[in-house]
Design a protein around this motif. Structure first.
Motif, PDB file in Angstrom:
ATOM      1  N   MET A 172       0.821  -1.208   0.000  1.00 38.84           N
ATOM      2  CA  MET A 172       0.000   0.000   0.000  1.00 38.84           C
ATOM      3  C   MET A 172       0.859   1.264   0.000  1.00 38.84           C
ATOM      4  O   MET A 172       0.335   2.379   0.112  1.00 38.84           O
ATOM      5  CB  MET A 172      -0.898   0.024   1.242  1.00 38.84           C
ATOM      6  CG  MET A 172      -1.954  -1.088   1.272  1.00 38.84           C
ATOM      7  SD  MET A 172      -2.552  -1.404   2.969  1.00 38.84           S
ATOM      8  CE  MET A 172      -3.713  -0.052   3.162  1.00 38.84           C
ATOM      9  N   GLY A 173       2.192   1.075  -0.057  1.00 37.48           N
ATOM     10  CA  GLY A 173       3.078   2.231  -0.065  1.00 37.48           C
ATOM     11  C   GLY A 173       3.252   2.892   1.305  1.00 37.48           C
ATOM     12  O   GLY A 173       3.694   4.038   1.392  1.00 37.48           O
ATOM     13  N   ARG A 174       2.920   2.191   2.375  1.00 34.92           N
ATOM     14  CA  ARG A 174       3.138   2.716   3.720  1.00 34.92           C
ATOM     15  C   ARG A 174       4.434   2.134   4.257  1.00 34.92           C
ATOM     16  O   ARG A 174       4.611   0.913   4.290  1.00 34.92           O
ATOM     17  CB  ARG A 174       1.976   2.324   4.649  1.00 34.92           C
ATOM     18  CG  ARG A 174       0.578   2.644   4.113  1.00 34.92           C
ATOM     19  CD  ARG A 174       0.247   4.124   4.244  1.00 34.92           C
ATOM     20  NE  ARG A 174       0.051   4.541   5.607  1.00 34.92           N
ATOM     21  CZ  ARG A 174      -1.136   4.698   6.189  1.00 34.92           C
ATOM     22  NH1 ARG A 174      -2.246   4.473   5.496  1.00 34.92           N
ATOM     23  NH2 ARG A 174      -1.232   5.108   7.435  1.00 34.92           N
ATOM     24  N   ALA A 175       5.342   2.997   4.684  1.00 30.57           N
ATOM     25  CA  ALA A 175       6.646   2.539   5.148  1.00 30.57           C
ATOM     26  C   ALA A 175       6.544   1.951   6.563  1.00 30.57           C
ATOM     27  O   ALA A 175       5.835   2.481   7.412  1.00 30.57           O
ATOM     28  CB  ALA A 175       7.644   3.686   5.134  1.00 30.57           C
ATOM     29  N   VAL A 176       7.258   0.847   6.778  1.00 31.51           N
ATOM     30  CA  VAL A 176       7.349   0.215   8.095  1.00 31.51           C
ATOM     31  C   VAL A 176       8.777   0.372   8.585  1.00 31.51           C
ATOM     32  O   VAL A 176       9.697  -0.057   7.891  1.00 31.51           O
ATOM     33  CB  VAL A 176       6.993  -1.289   8.018  1.00 31.51           C
ATOM     34  CG1 VAL A 176       7.133  -1.952   9.389  1.00 31.51           C
ATOM     35  CG2 VAL A 176       5.582  -1.487   7.458  1.00 31.51           C
ATOM     36  N   PRO A 177       9.074   1.014   9.711  1.00 35.27           N
ATOM     37  CA  PRO A 177       8.117   1.508  10.699  1.00 35.27           C
ATOM     38  C   PRO A 177       7.793   3.005  10.575  1.00 35.27           C
ATOM     39  O   PRO A 177       7.062   3.514  11.422  1.00 35.27           O
ATOM     40  CB  PRO A 177       8.879   1.262  12.008  1.00 35.27           C
ATOM     41  CG  PRO A 177      10.311   1.527  11.650  1.00 35.27           C
ATOM     42  CD  PRO A 177      10.457   1.093  10.213  1.00 35.27           C
ATOM     43  N   ASP A 178       8.307   3.691   9.558  1.00 32.29           N
ATOM     44  CA  ASP A 178       8.173   5.155   9.548  1.00 32.29           C
ATOM     45  C   ASP A 178       6.713   5.606   9.553  1.00 32.29           C
ATOM     46  O   ASP A 178       6.350   6.551  10.253  1.00 32.29           O
ATOM     47  CB  ASP A 178       8.924   5.766   8.361  1.00 32.29           C
ATOM     48  CG  ASP A 178      10.426   5.802   8.615  1.00 32.29           C
ATOM     49  OD1 ASP A 178      10.820   5.462   9.763  1.00 32.29           O
ATOM     50  OD2 ASP A 178      11.183   6.145   7.704  1.00 32.29           O
ATOM     51  N   ASP A 179       5.865   4.947   8.755  1.00 32.34           N
ATOM     52  CA  ASP A 179       4.446   5.299   8.757  1.00 32.34           C
ATOM     53  C   ASP A 179       3.670   4.478   9.793  1.00 32.34           C
ATOM     54  O   ASP A 179       2.827   5.008  10.516  1.00 32.34           O
ATOM     55  CB  ASP A 179       3.824   5.097   7.370  1.00 32.34           C
ATOM     56  CG  ASP A 179       4.456   6.015   6.324  1.00 32.34           C
ATOM     57  OD1 ASP A 179       4.891   7.125   6.719  1.00 32.34           O
ATOM     58  OD2 ASP A 179       4.544   5.621   5.154  1.00 32.34           O
ATOM     59  N   VAL A 180       3.925   3.198   9.811  1.00 42.12           N
ATOM     60  CA  VAL A 180       3.201   2.302  10.725  1.00 42.12           C
ATOM     61  C   VAL A 180       4.189   1.300  11.342  1.00 42.12           C
ATOM     62  O   VAL A 180       4.966   0.664  10.619  1.00 42.12           O
ATOM     63  CB  VAL A 180       2.090   1.514   9.979  1.00 42.12           C
ATOM     64  CG1 VAL A 180       1.299   0.645  10.961  1.00 42.12           C
ATOM     65  CG2 VAL A 180       1.139   2.457   9.239  1.00 42.12           C
ATOM     66  N   SER A 181       4.165   1.191  12.676  1.00 35.57           N
ATOM     67  CA  SER A 181       4.942   0.158  13.364  1.00 35.57           C
ATOM     68  C   SER A 181       4.121  -1.121  13.456  1.00 35.57           C
ATOM     69  O   SER A 181       2.891  -1.076  13.556  1.00 35.57           O
ATOM     70  CB  SER A 181       5.293   0.621  14.784  1.00 35.57           C
ATOM     71  OG  SER A 181       6.310   1.588  14.762  1.00 35.57           O
ATOM     72  N   VAL A 182       4.812  -2.261  13.435  1.00 29.82           N
ATOM     73  CA  VAL A 182       4.126  -3.552  13.556  1.00 29.82           C
ATOM     74  C   VAL A 182       4.878  -4.426  14.549  1.00 29.82           C
ATOM     75  O   VAL A 182       6.109  -4.535  14.492  1.00 29.82           O
ATOM     76  CB  VAL A 182       4.046  -4.281  12.195  1.00 29.82           C
ATOM     77  CG1 VAL A 182       3.336  -5.633  12.341  1.00 29.82           C
ATOM     78  CG2 VAL A 182       3.340  -3.430  11.143  1.00 29.82           C
ATOM     79  N   ILE A 183       4.130  -5.062  15.465  1.00 30.08           N
ATOM     80  CA  ILE A 183       4.740  -5.981  16.429  1.00 30.08           C
ATOM     81  C   ILE A 183       3.899  -7.253  16.510  1.00 30.08           C
ATOM     82  O   ILE A 183       2.673  -7.204  16.389  1.00 30.08           O
ATOM     83  CB  ILE A 183       4.889  -5.316  17.823  1.00 30.08           C
ATOM     84  CG1 ILE A 183       5.645  -6.238  18.785  1.00 30.08           C
ATOM     85  CG2 ILE A 183       3.521  -4.934  18.421  1.00 30.08           C
ATOM     86  CD1 ILE A 183       6.069  -5.546  20.089  1.00 30.08           C
ATOM     87  N   GLY A 184       4.583  -8.400  16.677  1.00 29.01           N
ATOM     88  CA  GLY A 184       3.889  -9.679  16.780  1.00 29.01           C
ATOM     89  C   GLY A 184       4.181 -10.377  18.100  1.00 29.01           C
ATOM     90  O   GLY A 184       4.707  -9.764  19.033  1.00 29.01           O
ATOM     91  N   ILE A 185       3.819 -11.645  18.171  1.00 25.93           N
ATOM     92  CA  ILE A 185       4.149 -12.511  19.311  1.00 25.93           C
ATOM     93  C   ILE A 185       4.571 -13.868  18.749  1.00 25.93           C
ATOM     94  O   ILE A 185       3.932 -14.378  17.834  1.00 25.93           O
ATOM     95  CB  ILE A 185       2.937 -12.711  20.259  1.00 25.93           C
ATOM     96  CG1 ILE A 185       2.655 -11.426  21.048  1.00 25.93           C
ATOM     97  CG2 ILE A 185       3.173 -13.864  21.244  1.00 25.93           C
ATOM     98  CD1 ILE A 185       1.490 -11.532  22.034  1.00 25.93           C
ATOM     99  N   THR A 186       5.591 -14.433  19.271  1.00 26.19           N
ATOM    100  CA  THR A 186       6.102 -15.794  19.045  1.00 26.19           C
ATOM    101  C   THR A 186       7.608 -15.820  18.772  1.00 26.19           C
ATOM    102  O   THR A 186       8.341 -16.547  19.407  1.00 26.19           O
ATOM    103  CB  THR A 186       5.423 -16.562  17.870  1.00 26.19           C
ATOM    104  OG1 THR A 186       4.005 -16.435  17.970  1.00 26.19           O
ATOM    105  CG2 THR A 186       5.791 -18.046  17.938  1.00 26.19           C
ATOM    106  N   ASP A 187       8.048 -15.014  17.788  1.00 31.64           N
ATOM    107  CA  ASP A 187       9.410 -15.073  17.266  1.00 31.64           C
ATOM    108  C   ASP A 187       9.673 -16.358  16.503  1.00 31.64           C
ATOM    109  O   ASP A 187      10.596 -17.111  16.830  1.00 31.64           O
ATOM    110  CB  ASP A 187      10.469 -14.869  18.362  1.00 31.64           C
ATOM    111  CG  ASP A 187      11.817 -14.459  17.748  1.00 31.64           C
ATOM    112  OD1 ASP A 187      11.823 -13.993  16.594  1.00 31.64           O
ATOM    113  OD2 ASP A 187      12.850 -14.599  18.436  1.00 31.64           O
ATOM    114  N   ILE A 188       8.868 -16.602  15.472  1.00 35.79           N
ATOM    115  CA  ILE A 188       9.182 -17.695  14.550  1.00 35.79           C
ATOM    116  C   ILE A 188      10.406 -17.290  13.731  1.00 35.79           C
ATOM    117  O   ILE A 188      10.798 -16.122  13.710  1.00 35.79           O
ATOM    118  CB  ILE A 188       7.993 -18.030  13.611  1.00 35.79           C
ATOM    119  CG1 ILE A 188       7.552 -16.801  12.795  1.00 35.79           C
ATOM    120  CG2 ILE A 188       6.815 -18.577  14.421  1.00 35.79           C
ATOM    121  CD1 ILE A 188       6.461 -17.110  11.771  1.00 35.79           C
ATOM    122  N   GLN A 189      11.022 -18.268  13.074  1.00 36.00           N
ATOM    123  CA  GLN A 189      12.228 -18.000  12.280  1.00 36.00           C
ATOM    124  C   GLN A 189      12.027 -16.866  11.268  1.00 36.00           C
ATOM    125  O   GLN A 189      12.895 -16.016  11.101  1.00 36.00           O
ATOM    126  CB  GLN A 189      12.637 -19.266  11.507  1.00 36.00           C
ATOM    127  CG  GLN A 189      13.103 -20.408  12.382  1.00 36.00           C
ATOM    128  CD  GLN A 189      14.454 -20.137  12.991  1.00 36.00           C
ATOM    129  OE1 GLN A 189      15.344 -19.632  12.332  1.00 36.00           O
ATOM    130  NE2 GLN A 189      14.599 -20.436  14.263  1.00 36.00           N
TER     131      GLN A 189
END
Lengths: 341, 341
Positions: free
Chosen positions: B261-278
């Motif tokens: 969508m042309g949104r920069a990560v993390p400059d426009d939107v930060s993303v965080i998950g859970i697990t830490d898969i490879q």
């Protein structure tokens, strides 16, 4: 064998109530549930819902032995194989040898002919002789994903024309005008992916590119290795305009490396893989690859193994899987001229 | 039991030669190999290299039942569990229930107490009552990755503090200045990931953000669903500056959607998950996530299951796995002001 009706009778409830207790205790009053559980314990009732297997008087089990479950290709194969086995009324147990032939041997001794009525073996490091001995003494073994149909093994197999997969990749890059090409050759489970690279080289030669001029690296079959190898490759050969990887993991690693080096994919460098794992379409840019039809090959392998168990005379020594197919996505594009108008 | 030495004697060769034939026939002259193979067939010799299991007079097998092998978390768990089982002298069979409780029941009836001395059950849809009945009649069952340590199940379990994982994710986003946050809540194997989302909400509240103001979507636990959900979410809530996903697959899907969508990560939107898969560290931008220590939890689960089999009185009803830990990578950054100098 104790039936659900006997449990119901002893607990003075309907069969439906027993069923409710088994599935969803919350629906049943605690005293009733308690009485049902007591009846179950007293009678030694075991719910058995595998009706088909019961009807046949057996619920036979197949085993799938593979070398590295953490390579995403294998879980995809397992899923399809398990569904196919189940549809045919069989269980499928999965054994991961963790790239260790000794573990593979131990599993084979443990399961073949005891737990499992037949074993599907994929890319393990176990020597063919040992597999033959196990097949002789313990029961049917079928090799899945045999990479060299031109050279069938002693044991029955389902083969895939991986040389053709390599050739399709080469033809695609040649058609896009690429001449300065590099190869990442995977050296993972069960050895070097040489059918793929040989097929690629042959098609290059037919297209007028000398394979000897192509930069290449042999690397372990993983995203991390693809990443590192691509960095090393581009440092040595900065003018490469296309990378062929013998599998998608390496290709995905290469794309991540290119992105982190500021090289656009596919505008600066095109990347193509082989397999078409789920990740191939999930990444951006989505990966152009040669699909080996994992699901179809898994189903064919299970069907072949079952036939080998039930009617061994009917099973041909080698069954060839569906032909690989090019899947064009966003990671490949035409070679850009250095000086543009 | 026929030994390797007996085979050697009958074939008139040394034990080393038999071993060579078993491992690498090419090293041995064809006539000699032929003689050895014949001796093996005549004596019914079965190479058994699982010396430790033999020495103990048994080579016991554990089973791991899980709902969806194609979710990359499970293969990683399987790999670690299989290594831990092997180190302890046990085999590990894997059964994939394909998100189908009926298949899970059938496997349980087939394997528990017959093939397998104990079963590790992960996030399947089988009702607790049925598991209890199986444990009562068929043998030990241990639940792995129990998500609600505050509410222990009837059966023994290894639990992980997933609420804490959610809280760590919230604290990280709050510290980076994010207030306009969205949640992608996974609804995968074994139900909604509510411990994680509740932990996240609680920490938001403690940080002064009203969880009711947070946009959220419940989605199936996969990269593809994360991709689609993120697109829908951003269309409805374009000013979101951070996305929390209850697992890495959703987070990785969200990042791919943002990129497309042309949104920069993390400059426009930060993303965080859970697990830490490879994949979390393999993608670019590499994913910030809360690691649940998959390998350590898998090892703990196997050790606990073995204790439950060997010394049931010694196994506590619930064992808590190591605490989740924040792993900061490249997908999260400080909230950018709308109007900058």
């Amino acid at each position: 064998m104790v039936t659900l009706s006997e449990v119901a009778r002893r607990a003075r409830v309907t069969a439906a109530t027993v069923s409710n207790v088994l599935r969803n205790r919350e629906k049943v009053r605690p005293e009733t549930a308690e009485r049902v559980l007591q009846a179950i314990a007293e009678l030694g009732y075991r719910p058995n819902l595998n009706a088909r297997a019961l009807a046949q008087g057996r619920s036979s089990t197949l085993a799938l032995m593979l070398s590295n479950i953490s390579n995403p290709f294998y879980p995809e194969f397992v899923l399809a194989a398990e569904r196919a086995a189940r549809k045919a009324g069989h269980f499928l147990m999965v054994c991961n040898t963790d790239d260790d032939a000794q573990i593979g041997r131990a599993y084979l001794n443990q399961i073949a002919g005891t737990f499992a009525d037949g074993v599907l073996v994929m890319n393990t490091d176990i020597a063919m002789n040992e597999l033959c001995i196990s097949a002789m003494h313990n029961g049917p073994i079928l090799l899945a994903m045999w990479e060299h149909p031109e050279n069938p093994p002693v044991l029955p197999c389902v083969a895939v024309d991986f040389a053709r997969a390599g050739a399709l990749a080469a033809q695609h890059l040649l058609e896009l005008g690429h001449r300065n090409i590099a190869m990442l050759i995977g050296d993972g489970c069960g050895g070097l992916q040489d059918a793929r690279s040989e097929g690629f080289r042959t098609a290059l030669r037919e297209g007028g590119v000398d394979p000897a001029s192509v930069a290449q690296m042999q690397v372990r079959d993983s995203i991390d290795s693809g990443y590192a190898a691509c960095q090393a490759l581009l440092a040595q050969h900065p003018r490469v305009s296309a990378i062929f990887a013998t599998n998608d993991l390496l290709a995905i690693g290469a794309i991540q490396a290119l992105v982190s080096m500021g090289r656009a994919v596919p505008d600066d460098v095109s990347v193509i893989g082989i397999t078409d794992i789920q990740l191939a379409h999930q990444m951006r840019p989505a990966l152009t690859t040669v699909a080996i039809q994992t699901e179809a090959v898994a189903e064919l392998s299970i069907r072949s193994l079952i036939r080998l168990i039930d009617e061994p005379a009917q099973q041909p020594p080698m069954v060839l899987g569906p032909p690989p197919e090019l899947v064009t996505r966003m990671s490949t594009g035409p070679r850009k001229r250095r000086a543009r108008a």
